[in-house]
Every structure is written in structure tokens, then in C-alpha cells.
Design an enzyme around this catalytic site. Structure first.
Site, PDB file in Angstrom:
ATOM      1  N   ASP A   9       0.981  -1.260   0.138  1.00  0.00           N
ATOM      2  CA  ASP A   9      -0.110  -0.052   0.090  1.00  0.00           C
ATOM      3  C   ASP A   9       0.878   1.193   0.106  1.00  0.00           C
ATOM      4  O   ASP A   9       2.192   0.993   0.263  1.00  0.00           O
ATOM      5  CB  ASP A   9      -0.647  -0.201   1.270  1.00  0.00           C
ATOM      6  CG  ASP A   9      -1.770   1.264   1.315  1.00  0.00           C
ATOM      7  OD1 ASP A   9      -2.405   1.665   0.619  1.00  0.00           O
ATOM      8  OD2 ASP A   9      -1.553   1.976   2.465  1.00  0.00           O
ATOM      9  N   ASP A  11      -0.015   5.234   0.816  1.00  0.00           N
ATOM     10  CA  ASP A  11      -0.375   6.028   1.877  1.00  0.00           C
ATOM     11  C   ASP A  11      -0.371   5.443   3.219  1.00  0.00           C
ATOM     12  O   ASP A  11      -1.214   4.665   3.360  1.00  0.00           O
ATOM     13  CB  ASP A  11      -1.894   6.884   1.587  1.00  0.00           C
ATOM     14  CG  ASP A  11      -1.949   7.377   0.266  1.00  0.00           C
ATOM     15  OD1 ASP A  11      -0.771   8.082  -0.321  1.00  0.00           O
ATOM     16  OD2 ASP A  11      -3.061   7.478  -0.511  1.00  0.00           O
TER      17      ASP A  11
HETATM   18  C1  BG6 Z   1      -5.889   5.449  -0.200  1.00  0.00           C
HETATM   19  C2  BG6 Z   1      -5.821   6.285   1.227  1.00  0.00           C
HETATM   20  O1  BG6 Z   1      -4.426   5.224  -0.267  1.00  0.00           O
HETATM   21  O2  BG6 Z   1      -6.309   6.528  -1.186  1.00  0.00           O
HETATM   22  C3  BG6 Z   1      -7.479   7.060   1.594  1.00  0.00           C
HETATM   23  O3  BG6 Z   1      -5.654   5.647   2.121  1.00  0.00           O
HETATM   24  C4  BG6 Z   1      -7.748   7.697  -0.025  1.00  0.00           C
HETATM   25  O4  BG6 Z   1      -7.577   7.593   2.462  1.00  0.00           O
HETATM   26  C5  BG6 Z   1      -7.637   6.967  -1.081  1.00  0.00           C
HETATM   27  O5  BG6 Z   1      -9.199   8.199   0.172  1.00  0.00           O
HETATM   28  C6  BG6 Z   1      -7.903   7.703  -2.381  1.00  0.00           C
HETATM   29  O6  BG6 Z   1      -6.823   8.660  -2.694  1.00  0.00           O
HETATM   30  P1  BG6 Z   1      -6.856   9.873  -3.681  1.00  0.00           P
HETATM   31  O7  BG6 Z   1      -5.669  10.298  -3.851  1.00  0.00           O
HETATM   32  O8  BG6 Z   1      -7.303   9.214  -4.904  1.00  0.00           O
HETATM   33  O9  BG6 Z   1      -7.976  10.788  -3.075  1.00  0.00           O
HETATM   34 MG    MG Z   2      -2.933   3.077   3.576  1.00  0.00          MG
END
Ligand code: BG6
Ligand code: MG
Length: 218
Positions: A9, A11
Site C-alpha cells: 500500500d 499512503d
Molecule cells: C488511499 C488512502 O490510499 O487512497 C485513502 O488511504 C484515500 O484515505 C484513497 O481516500 C484515495 O486517494 P486519492 O488520492 O485518490 O484521493
Molecule cells: Mg494506506
């Protein structure tokens, strides 16, 4: 125990962009008079932007919000979030993460990113991480978000590796669920540590080196 690939993963695992997600959602919530705290924030890990917004709006007491307005709110959050991302540099990746990724590759493991984010490519580019991975599966390629396994199954396909030979590393409970649903091994890290459904719990990122030592991956 046998794995040939590790799917990370992004984030909250490879980089601390989970903090930026929090700050951006907090700014939007404050403007709308919605109570936003760590408890709500934890539920947003791993889920898509629109689903995150829906969770935040559970506490909204104003008039009903149309789909069009929701799209605008999600876009607004994303532009706040992207401002934080645009300040990222390779220094936002710890030496521990870089060193571990390098060593895992040296062991012959295939590495991929499996992220729900549509900003994954931008983050990998800003932090100089792209070159560490054999494949990237992200929010731009999926129709269903974690806990659905789609993003990880695409990563496994891109790596030409059967799901049962993949280890998923996740900081989200939804991500651990997704890995399990995809028939993969799972390692809980950071905020997901202590997740009872995970096959392994990682005390540190470099703990992956000890874990994969036992893998027959050559
Ligand atoms: C995930 C995060 O990696 O990505 C979530 O943990 C987030 O919190 C999701 O909502 C979508 O991210 P983005 O950058 O497309 O808004
Ligand atoms: Mg994550």
C-alpha cells in the site's frame, strides 16, 4: 511459507501522505461545520475519495447534498491535498524504506504498489520511488475500492504472480481485508498493527527483511 512478490500500500506505508489526507479532509470539514476527528479519519484509510467523503458526511446536519455538489467537494479536498503533495521530495521517503525495498529486490522478490489513490503516480514521481517497483496498480485502474481485492489482484496480474504467492503490506484494516479476499498473505503495519486477521504484524518496515528471510523466493 512461500512468497514471490510483495505488494505495498502507498499512503501510510511507503510515505506519510495519510497525514496530508487528514489535513485536507479536516480543512474541508471545518469549512462545512462537520466534526472531524481521528476516529472518523481511521475509517478513511484505504477507501476511495468519494467513499471517504460519504463517511465524513455522515455527521453533516445541513440540507441534502446532490451528487454534483459531492463531486465538487471531493475535487476541493483533492486540490488541498495536491498542494501538500506538490511539496514532497525524495526526502519524504525514509532511508529505512529505501534500503528495505532495495534489499527485497536483491533477494529476488518482485515488488508492486497496490493503492486506492488516483494520486499514486504523482506521489511516486515526487518522491523518486517509481524505479523501485516492477508494477503499479492504483485508483485510476479500479472500479471497486478496498476492502475489495481488485487493486491487489491487478498488481498480482501485472507481476505475473499467483495471488497466493503475494504478500500484501497494509496500514488499513480495509486493506488487510482486501488482501485476504484476494487470497494473499497479509502483513499489518502502522495503523493496522494488531489487526487480528493479518497473517503477520510488522513492528517496523525493515521487519519485512526478517519476515521474507523465510520465504522461498529464489
Ligand atoms: C488511499 C488512502 O490510499 O487512497 C485513502 O488511504 C484515500 O484515505 C484513497 O481516500 C484515495 O486517494 P486519492 O488520492 O485518490 O484521493
Ligand atoms: Mg494506506
Amino acid at each position: 511459507m512461500d512468497a514471490q512478490a510483495v505488494i505495498f500500500d502507498l499512503d501510510g506505508v511507503l510515505v506519510h501522505t495519510d497525514r496530508f489526507h487528514y489535513l485536507a479532509w479536516k480543512e474541508l470539514s471545518d469549512e462545512m461545520g462537520i466534526r472531524f476527528d481521528e476516529e472518523v479519519n481511521e475509517r478513511l484509510r484505504g477507501v476511495s475519495r468519494m467513499q471517504s467523503l460519504e463517511i465524513i458526511l455522515e455527521r453533516y446536519e445541513g440540507a441534502p447534498i446532490s451528487m454534483e455538489e459531492k463531486e465538487k467537494l471531493a475535487e476541493k479536498k483533492n486540490s488541498i491535498y495536491r498542494q501538500y503533495l506538490s511539496g514532497m521530495t525524495p526526502k519524504d521517503v525514509s532511508d529505512e524504506v529505501r534500503d528495505t525495498l532495495k534489499k527485497l529486490r536483491e533477494r529476488g522478490l518482485l515488488l508492486a504498489v497496490g493503492s486506492s489513490s488516483k494520486n499514486a503516480g504523482f506521489i511516486l514521481e515526487k518522491t523518486g520511488l517509481s524505479g523501485y517497483f516492477d508494477a503499479v496498480s492504483d485508483g485510476t485502474m479500479i472500479t471497486r475500492t478496498k476492502p475489495d481485492p481488485e487493486v491487489f489482484l491487478i498488481a498480482a496480474q501485472l507481476l505475473h504472480t499467483p495471488p497466493e504467492k503475494c504478500l500484501v503490506v497494509e496500514d488499513a484494516d480495509a486493506g488487510i481485508e482486501a488482501g485476504r479476499a484476494g487470497g494473499m498473505l497479509t502483513a499489518a503495519y502502522g495503523a493496522a498493527k494488531g489487526n487480528k486477521n493479518a497473517d503477520y504484524n510488522l513492528e517496523s518496515f525493515s521487519g519485512l527483511l526478517i519476515l521474507t528471510d523465510a520465504f522461498n523466493c529464489r
